[in-house]
Design an enzyme around this catalytic site. Structure first.
Site, PDB file in Angstrom:
ATOM      1  CE  LYS A  82      28.706 -69.792  14.698  1.00 15.71           C
ATOM      2  NZ  LYS A  82      28.391 -71.258  14.691  1.00 15.71           N
ATOM      3  CG  ASP A 129      25.204 -72.251  15.307  1.00 18.21           C
ATOM      4  OD1 ASP A 129      25.449 -71.891  16.478  1.00 18.21           O
ATOM      5  OD2 ASP A 129      25.876 -73.126  14.726  1.00 18.21           O
ATOM      6  CG  ASP A 136      19.382 -57.458  11.155  1.00 19.75           C
ATOM      7  OD1 ASP A 136      18.150 -57.323  11.225  1.00 19.75           O
ATOM      8  OD2 ASP A 136      20.061 -57.053  10.197  1.00 19.75           O
ATOM      9  CE1 TYR A 177      24.802 -56.412   9.411  1.00 16.66           C
ATOM     10  CE2 TYR A 177      23.217 -55.445  10.901  1.00 16.66           C
ATOM     11  CZ  TYR A 177      23.591 -56.471  10.062  1.00 16.66           C
ATOM     12  OH  TYR A 177      22.767 -57.541   9.878  1.00 16.66           O
ATOM     13  CG  ASP A 187      13.679 -59.594  11.132  1.00 16.83           C
ATOM     14  OD1 ASP A 187      13.341 -58.691  11.928  1.00 16.83           O
ATOM     15  OD2 ASP A 187      13.967 -59.379   9.942  1.00 16.83           O
TER      16      ASP A 187
END
Ligand code: NAD
Length: 364
Positions: free
Chosen positions: A198, A231, A255, A147, A259
């Site tokens: 990852k 993942d 992020d 970001y 959520d």
């Protein structure tokens, strides 16, 4: 209009309350009732942020309010924004005040707990057996990664195509300071950290894994460290969320995973968060939800996320963990006899924002 920072009493925890917009003032009033009910160890100052600050001062956060926040132990913020500012430039919007606060206080670690209260176990979309008793904490890196990485932007190539670029980048220092927060918190909980990245396809992910492993070996051998691909973590959160204690991850994966974990609990009005900077610097505590303009001013908003954000401030910035436990237990107990409309249940009276706050205070 603001008292100078030096007005703080020296022996008390110092909290700045920023109610903001929409339902903010309504839910902050209930958090303030809880502070009063806890007794005299906490000094409170009030300030403006977001649309409320724009209306009074023309900017979403004044230098004075920022100075107030810097001098405090904790900043309690309700929520900012609303439809009135939809067509305003980004730097003039209420949200710009919140972003300035986060940036200026260098809040690099975002803490999002996902706790399922017994009384709300049916509010989750997952089966009660999967989520009953759930208590996990996601620690997300907040100021680095894709970001913020450079280069970034959209360019037009010689052949006329457009090309969008964002850069996922971390330094070892950014990873280890986040790791310290996660390991220190795990020591106060169930002593397990799951580090997610990852590393199978990203060099920065491999660096993340190596730095977390080195920090663990050097300083936290008493904590269990597990590495998990992000993942797989997304799947495991739905399959068997109780396996997790603290999840430490970067800005992008955090992020999404936070959520996802939040929704295991089923109710936006119950979710607090904390953002922490360097040790000793003030933390920022706020509900996960927004300003809920659709219900603002009607006295029906759920104040629990705000009150649970106060509990996090007591635990992480004010050094009052017993008071934090009491507030959390009071919210849990209050749910047995009172519900705001968003968490209504058969046989339990539906109450107003103020009555929900009163029910929590009564349990204290
Ligand atoms: P929202 O979280 O404000 O509302 C989503 C839905 O949840 C609405 O139906 C609302 O009524 C309900 N809700 C939220 N909090 C509740 C509570 N405490 N009790 C009962 N019901 C509650 O999200 P949105 O509608 O997408 O955004 C509204 C405004 O809030 C926008 O201007 C947005 O930019 C802003 N926002 C601010 C923050 C923040 O201050 N950190 C976060 C998200 C959104």
């Amino acid at each position: 209009m603001y008292p100078p920072a030096s007005d703080w009493a020296l022996d008390m925890g110092r909290v700045v309350l920023l109610p903001g917009d929409g339902i903010g003032p309504e839910i902050m009033a209930e958090a303030e009732k809880v502070i009063a009910a806890l007794g005299g160890d906490i000094a409170v100052q009030h300030g403006l942020v977001g649309g409320a600050s724009i209306a009074a001062h023309g900017v979403p956060l004044t230098d004075e309010t920022l100075a107030q926040a810097r001098a405090a132990d904790a900043v309690l913020l309700a929520c900012v924004g609303g439809p009135r500012w939809t067509n305003v430039a980004y730097d003039k919007r209420p949200e710009a005040g919140l972003l300035r606060l986060r940036k200026d206080l260098d809040l690099f670690a975002n803490l999002r707990p996902a706790i399922v209260f017994d009384a709300l176990v049916d509010a989750s979309t997952l089966k009660p057996d999967i989520v009953r008793g759930l208590d996990i904490l996601i620690v997300r890196e907040l100021t680095g990664g894709v970001y913020f990485g450079q280069p970034r932007g959209v360019e037009t190539l010689p052949d006329g195509q457009r090309r969008g670029v964002n850069t996922h980048v971390y330094t070892s220092g950014e990873i280890t300071r986040l790791g310290h927060v996660a390991f220190d918190l795990a020591r106060k909980r169930r002593s397990k950290v799951t580090s997610c990245e990852k590393s199978n396809v990203m060099e920065a992910g491999l660096l993340w894994r190596e730095e977390m492993a080195a920090l663990h070996a050097a300083e936290y051998p008493d904590v269990t460290l597990e590495h998990m691909l992000a993942d797989n973590c997304a799947m495991q959160l739905l399959r068997n969320p109780s396996q997790f204690d603290v999840i430490a991850t970067d800005n992008l994966f955090g992020d999404m995973l936070s959520d996802e974990a939040a929704m295991l609990t089923g109710s936006l009005g119950m979710l607090p968060s904390a953002s922490l900077g360097a040790p000793g610097a003030p933390g920022l505590y706020e509900p996960v939800h927004g300003s809920a303009p659709d219900i603002a001013g009607r006295g029906v908003a759920n104040p629990c996320a705000m009150i649970l954000s106060l509990a996090m401030a007591l635990r992480y910035s004010l050094g009052l963990p017993e008071a934090a436990d009491r507030v959390e237990a009071a919210v849990q107990g209050a749910l047995d006899g009172a519900r705001t409309p968003d968490i209504a249940a058969d046989g339990i009276p539906v109450v107003s924002t103020a009555q929900m706050g009163d029910a929590v205070v009564a349990r204290l």
